[in-house]
Design a protein around this motif. Structure first.
Motif, PDB file in Angstrom:
ATOM      1  N   LEU A 170      20.830  37.888 104.500  1.00 45.29           N
ATOM      2  CA  LEU A 170      21.479  37.310 103.322  1.00 45.29           C
ATOM      3  C   LEU A 170      22.631  36.384 103.718  1.00 45.29           C
ATOM      4  N   THR A 171      23.503  36.834 104.649  1.00 48.11           N
ATOM      5  CA  THR A 171      24.608  35.956 105.057  1.00 48.11           C
ATOM      6  C   THR A 171      24.064  34.684 105.680  1.00 48.11           C
ATOM      7  N   ALA A 172      22.985  34.825 106.471  1.00 44.91           N
ATOM      8  CA  ALA A 172      22.397  33.629 107.076  1.00 44.91           C
ATOM      9  C   ALA A 172      21.901  32.677 105.992  1.00 44.91           C
ATOM     10  N   THR A 225      27.212  24.476 110.309  1.00 50.34           N
ATOM     11  CA  THR A 225      26.517  25.630 109.749  1.00 50.34           C
ATOM     12  C   THR A 225      26.801  26.914 110.530  1.00 50.34           C
ATOM     13  N   VAL A 226      26.693  26.802 111.857  1.00 49.30           N
ATOM     14  CA  VAL A 226      26.817  28.020 112.662  1.00 49.30           C
ATOM     15  C   VAL A 226      28.226  28.596 112.565  1.00 49.30           C
ATOM     16  N   LEU A 227      29.231  27.704 112.567  1.00 51.52           N
ATOM     17  CA  LEU A 227      30.611  28.174 112.465  1.00 51.52           C
ATOM     18  C   LEU A 227      30.840  28.868 111.126  1.00 51.52           C
ATOM     19  N   PHE A 228      30.291  28.265 110.073  1.00 50.23           N
ATOM     20  CA  PHE A 228      30.399  28.846 108.740  1.00 50.23           C
ATOM     21  C   PHE A 228      29.718  30.217 108.693  1.00 50.23           C
ATOM     22  N   ALA A 229      28.535  30.280 109.326  1.00 51.44           N
ATOM     23  CA  ALA A 229      27.806  31.550 109.346  1.00 51.44           C
ATOM     24  C   ALA A 229      28.583  32.605 110.116  1.00 51.44           C
ATOM     25  N   ILE A 230      29.290  32.173 111.179  1.00 47.44           N
ATOM     26  CA  ILE A 230      30.088  33.132 111.954  1.00 47.44           C
ATOM     27  C   ILE A 230      31.185  33.715 111.082  1.00 47.44           C
ATOM     28  N   VAL A 231      31.845  32.831 110.324  1.00 43.69           N
ATOM     29  CA  VAL A 231      32.915  33.316 109.444  1.00 43.69           C
ATOM     30  C   VAL A 231      32.345  34.276 108.407  1.00 43.69           C
ATOM     31  N   LEU A 232      31.209  33.890 107.797  1.00 46.05           N
ATOM     32  CA  LEU A 232      30.601  34.773 106.792  1.00 46.05           C
ATOM     33  C   LEU A 232      30.186  36.104 107.406  1.00 46.05           C
TER      34      LEU A 232
END
Lengths: 294, 272
Positions: free
Chosen positions: B131-133, B115-122
């Motif tokens: 919203l991105t979170a 999740t965190v890696l995905f959120a970093i990319v977003l």
């Protein structure tokens, strides 16, 4: 992921050149980095280079991305390794102990530990450890890493101790749960009962016949958790201001250096695959059944 | 309820958090954003029950308003998780073969994505925001729901009543509505509860890392991050948001476990 990053609203060339950008200089920069080519061409060109270990340079700062990652990995990899060793070294004995005494322990202690292990956020554990060991007792530094790197290995280890414990506690709580259930499984096996029948005590039987069998699920869980460990490392590096890959990633996000973010995330993903492969090999070595099958 | 202590504890903790969040809409001891240099780093006392931070802002008020931020973020993320997860899970199991294996691979890939890696990319693309979170947490946790749902739907599909429904001429849509959804409802509640716990943890982690809720809206993660800077002077301030997170996450986890115990009799005697 590549596509996601390319769909970025706003133009990278404009971001780099700032408000002084003229239409000509934008076109020139786009040509220089190949941004005027179709996205699919850009992707294969990037992917081809990445396979050869060439991640290109950061479009914003011009540093070589692969060099940067290797440089930062000198902090992150030891941190993860240190934490995994710590987590295994307390999770397996404790999990086995809990299993051997599982009638007394059951329900209360283990579920409390595992529930808390899930519910307590990593960064909070870090902050509490800093408060206890860095602020009150002043045994370990509250953060940072020696500038000279691993030539000062003693102080490096010292600054990695608290971060590694932080990371290990969260991982260990879960590993312990698996170590416990794996051991309970072993205890109920026929071969264990036979070993007990030959006169061994529970502890002896477990040492000789049980540990190896109980280890298999634990190691495979550790393998599956490697991605969680890396995310944990990002958080822990941020808590302890360690100059590792996670810190770099967060900084790059902050300055919108997305070629570097892309390279780093790709390298991290590759590392996750590589480690899962290594774990598979280890499992083969641990489990005679799969060894014979080869 | 009396026999199921897990459920009782879970419901109590969750209701506590929700009541606190609702309370913060109408009343907080102080304006959470009010800066008051006189009470900078005030110790817990009757005027500031949990003390004040370095700018003199009341910690209790910030925790109360922060619970609203966290719960709303988590709620939205879980909505995304459940809708995506259920749609993906059901379609990966009832769809024709050419769609099935790509769908299963897709679920597996998202499942492997932290999740965190995905959120970093977003966040790298769209900039950090609530919203991105929400989107990152929602999508990343949806895969787990999809996988569980798919497994359960597969079991239901082989049951006699579904075969009977097929035989009597029901279409796929009708079977999903009349037979599959009602049968996975219990499991969905359990999963939503677990997903809420994950979402709250992820939200606070992201806002701690500066990738979630943006200032000045109070959030537990950011409170931790800012109080960490003066940990050497006043370590207590950093404790409160952590407690708040632990209580809420524990509550949702116990709620999920309790629901499972209450709704699934086969699990009552399980050892894990």
């Amino acid at each position: 992921m590549f596509l996601l990053l390319r769909l970025l609203p706003g133009d990278l060339a404009i971001a780099k050149l700032g408000i002084d950008a003229t239409p000509e200089s934008i076109v020139q920069l786009q040509q220089e980095f190949g941004l005027d080519r179709p996205i699919i061409t850009q992707f294969f060109s990037w992917f081809g280079h990445a396979l050869r270990g060439d991640m290109g340079v950061s479009m914003l700062t011009g540093v070589d991305i692969a060099d940067e990652i290797i440089n930062k990995a000198k902090v992150t990899l030891p941190l993860i390794a240190f934490a995994s060793v710590l987590a295994l070294s307390f999770a397996i004995p404790l999990g086995m102990y809990a299993a051997l005494h599982f009638r007394r322990w059951d329900g209360i202690s283990t579920s409390v530990v595992s529930q808390l292990g899930i519910a307590v956020p990593t960064f909070w554990v870090g902050v509490i450890l800093v408060t206890i060991f860095a602020v009150i007792f002043q045994i370990f530094p509250s953060g940072g890493f020696p500038d000279v790197g691993w030539s000062a290995w003693a102080s490096c280890l010292k600054s990695l101790t608290l971060p590694a414990i932080t990371l290990a506690l969260g991982q260990g709580a879960m590993l312990m749960r698996f170590a416990r259930s794996a051991t309970i499984d072993v205890i109920q096996q026929d071969y264990f009962r036979t070993a007990r029948a030959t006169g061994l005590t529970r502890g002896q039987a477990l040492r000789i016949h049980g540990v190896r069998n109980a280890l298999i699920p634990v190691v495979s869980v550790l393998g599956m958790q490697i991605a969680t460990l890396i995310v944990g490392a990002i958080i822990v590096e941020s808590v302890f201001a360690l100059p590792g890959i996670g810190q770099m990633l967060l900084q790059d996000v902050g300055i919108n250096d997305y070629t570097k973010v892309q390279g780093t995330v790709a390298a991290t993903t590759a590392a996750v695959f590589f480690v899962s492969f290594l774990i598979d090999v280890t499992l083969n070595a641990l489990n005679p059944k799969t060894r014979q099958r080869q | 309820m009396k026999r199921n202590r897990t459920l009782f504890l879970g419901v109590s903790l969750v209701s506590f958090s929700v009541v606190m969040a609702l309370l913060s809409i109408f009343w907080t001891p102080y304006d959470p954003l009010e800066i008051n240099p006189d009470s900078s780093l005030a110790k817990p006392s009757w005027s500031h029950l949990l003390g004040a931070d370095v700018l003199g802002r009341d910690v209790l008020s910030n925790i109360l308003v922060g619970s609203r931020t966290t719960l709303i973020t988590a709620f939205l993320a879980v909505m995304i998780t459940m809708v995506l997860g259920v749609i993906a899970g059901i379609s990966a199991s009832v769809s024709p073969r050419w769609f099935k294996s790509p769908a299963i691979y897709g679920i597996d890939i998202v499942l492997a994505l932290p999740t965190v890696l995905f959120a970093i990319v977003l966040a790298a693309i769209y900039g950090p925001s609530t919203l991105t979170a929400v989107v990152a947490i929602g999508i990343a946790t949806a895969a787990a729901v999809a996988q569980v749902t798919r497994r359960e739907v597969n079991v239901i599909l082989t049951s006699d009543f579904v075969i009977a429904a097929y035989a009597s001429g029901s279409g796929k849509g009708r079977i999903i509505r009349r037979h599959i959804l009602p049968n996975i409802r219990a499991s969905l509640f359990i999963q939503a509860s677990g997903a809420s716990a994950l979402a709250i943890l992820a939200e606070s982690t992201l806002s701690y890392l500066g990738l979630g809720t943006t200032p000045p809206a109070p959030s537990w993660g950011r409170m931790m991050a800012s109080s960490q800077q003066y940990l050497l002077i006043d370590p207590i301030v950093a404790l409160w948001p952590g407690f708040a997170i632990v209580i809420t996450v524990l509550g949702f986890n116990l709620l999920g476990d309790g629901l499972r115990e209450a709704l699934d009799p086969t699990l009552r005697s399980s050892k894990l």
